[in-house]
Design an enzyme around this catalytic site. Structure first.
Site, PDB file in Angstrom:
ATOM      1  N   CYS A 128      33.051  41.316  47.938  1.00  0.00           N
ATOM      2  CA  CYS A 128      32.328  41.005  46.697  1.00  0.00           C
ATOM      3  C   CYS A 128      30.940  41.632  46.655  1.00  0.00           C
ATOM      4  O   CYS A 128      30.290  41.623  45.611  1.00  0.00           O
ATOM      5  CB  CYS A 128      32.236  39.503  46.496  1.00  0.00           C
ATOM      6  N   HIS A 167      26.939  38.265  41.723  1.00  0.00           N
ATOM      7  CA  HIS A 167      28.383  38.182  41.899  1.00  0.00           C
ATOM      8  C   HIS A 167      28.882  36.885  41.266  1.00  0.00           C
ATOM      9  O   HIS A 167      28.283  35.824  41.448  1.00  0.00           O
ATOM     10  CB  HIS A 167      28.716  38.215  43.394  1.00  0.00           C
ATOM     11  N   ASN A 169      36.660  35.204  39.377  1.00  0.00           N
ATOM     12  CA  ASN A 169      36.014  35.948  40.459  1.00  0.00           C
ATOM     13  C   ASN A 169      36.830  37.208  40.728  1.00  0.00           C
ATOM     14  O   ASN A 169      37.950  37.137  41.230  1.00  0.00           O
ATOM     15  CB  ASN A 169      35.959  35.055  41.710  1.00  0.00           C
TER      16      ASN A 169
END
Ligand code: UT7
Length: 340
Positions: A121, A260, A291
């Site tokens: 990520c 993020h 996500n």
């Protein structure tokens, strides 16, 4: 003997951003039965309402090509002018060759330098750091940075710890020369003593036999949610403040915060800890995108700029963090309003 060549540096900037979200929108209600969860729990604990999931015949490269094509058009740059492509991903199903090399063939410049980075990520922010330095040092003229993931191929729909979080998509930016510094120094590093907190175990022998998730044991992503949550909340705010200071700015000089998109509670906690003023617009793309790991920061950047075009050309703090555990953050000037 010393070498003789041009060692001067120049400035760089993000010229454009492009995004691709798969057409299929999956609400929480479609996920909850298999994991004994509820729409209310997922919204309250993560902020996620819906996410985009790619179809079986839509590949990571299909999504990346779509995002990159938009970014190139908006930058007014042809693929022939791109000298390096950096692809941040953890869901390309080949160890080698890289996703970046498949992408450059698709985009019609198979001669560009091309490589992948595995920083989960944080991958997109790692890519921005590398592209910035490549342009600054004149190793490359224009660099295409992609963050793309097809996490649905690597997520067990029956896993209560991950099935509701992860989703699919791709984002891209073009980075090139600039008159003034418009990408700040990157603050990056790792807490690798916790590297088991997010894992994806490859099982190559099984994969070779497999065409789809169903036909063999594909690796699945596993996550110790609370460990990662605590680490992100406590460790990332100081990194964000260091990135702001390293760029020669104060929190009130920012127009946007684009972290993020892991969990809306993490996003809120970071903004509070850094004491970001109310004027700083906070990306909350997680609500409708979930996500998407390496894709999350460029997707969130594109969404924020689409809903608030006045943010084009303003300063934003980016922070990526995830499996490793690794992180990277930098202040960037958001790309100018595209004319194409
Ligand atoms: O992108 C890479 C970086 N990743 C992250 O940053 C993720 C960070 N972690 C998180 O976002 C959160 O830890 C999660 C969203 C993954 C989980 O939220 P949490 O608040 O940490 O949940 P928990 O595991 O502490 O569980 C709290 C409660 C438990 O019930 P009791 O013991 O309090 O009665 C769990 O059994 O929630 C329950 N629970 C669930 N309930 C419904 C756990 N998972 C679920 C679920 N649905 N899926």
């Amino acid at each position: 003997m010393a070498l003789h060549f041009d060692t001067s540096v120049r400035n760089s900037r993000i010229l454009s951003v492009g995004a691709y979200r798969p057409a299929r929108v999956v609400p929480n209600s479609e996920i909850v039965d298999r994991i004994e969860s509820s729409d209310e729990w997922i919204r309250q604990r993560t902020g996620i309402e819906t996410r985009h999931i790619a179809s079986a015949d839509e590949s990571l490269i299909d999504m990346a090509e779509a995002a990159a094509t938009i970014a190139l058009r908006r930058a007014g740059i042809t693929m022939e002018q791109v000298s390096a492509v950096i692809f941040a991903t953890i869901t390309y199903p080949y160890q080698a060759p890289s996703a970046a090399t498949e992408l450059i063939v698709r985009l019609g410049n198979p001669k560009a330098a091309a490589f992948d980075i595995s920083a989960a990520c944080a991958g997109f922010c790692y890519g921005v750091a590398l592209a910035n330095d490549l342009v600054r040092a004149k190793t490359a003229e224009y660099v295409l940075v992609i963050g793309g993931e097809k996490l649905s191929d690597f997520t067990n729909p029956d896993d209560r710890a991950t099935a509701f979080i992860f989703a699919d998509g791709a984002g891209a930016v073009v980075i090139g020369p600039s008159d003034e510094p418009r990408i700040g120094p990157t603050m990056w590093g790792a807490s690798a003593e916790s590297r088991d907190a997010i894992l994806m175990h490859p099982s190559w022998l099984d994969y070779k036999k497999a065409d789809t998730r169903e036909s063999a044991a594909w690796p699945d992503i596993a996550q110790q949610g609370q460990t990662v949550f605590r680490w992100a909340v406590y460790e990332m705010a100081p990194i964000g403040l260091k990135a702001i200071a390293a760029a020669g700015l104060q929190p009130e000089d920012l127009a946007a915060f684009i972290p993020h998109q892991a969990n809306e509670r993490i996003i809120d906690s970071l903004a509070r800890s850094m004491k970001l003023p109310e004027s700083v617009q906070i990306a909350r793309d997680i609500r409708t995108t979930g996500n998407t790991s390496a894709a999350s920061v460029p997707l969130a950047m594109d969404a924020l700029l689409s809903s608030q075009p006045e943010l084009h050309g303003k300063n934003a703090l980016l922070i990526g963090f995830g499996a490793g555990l690794v992180y990277a953050g930098q202040v960037v000037e958001l790309p100018p309003l595209p004319t194409k």
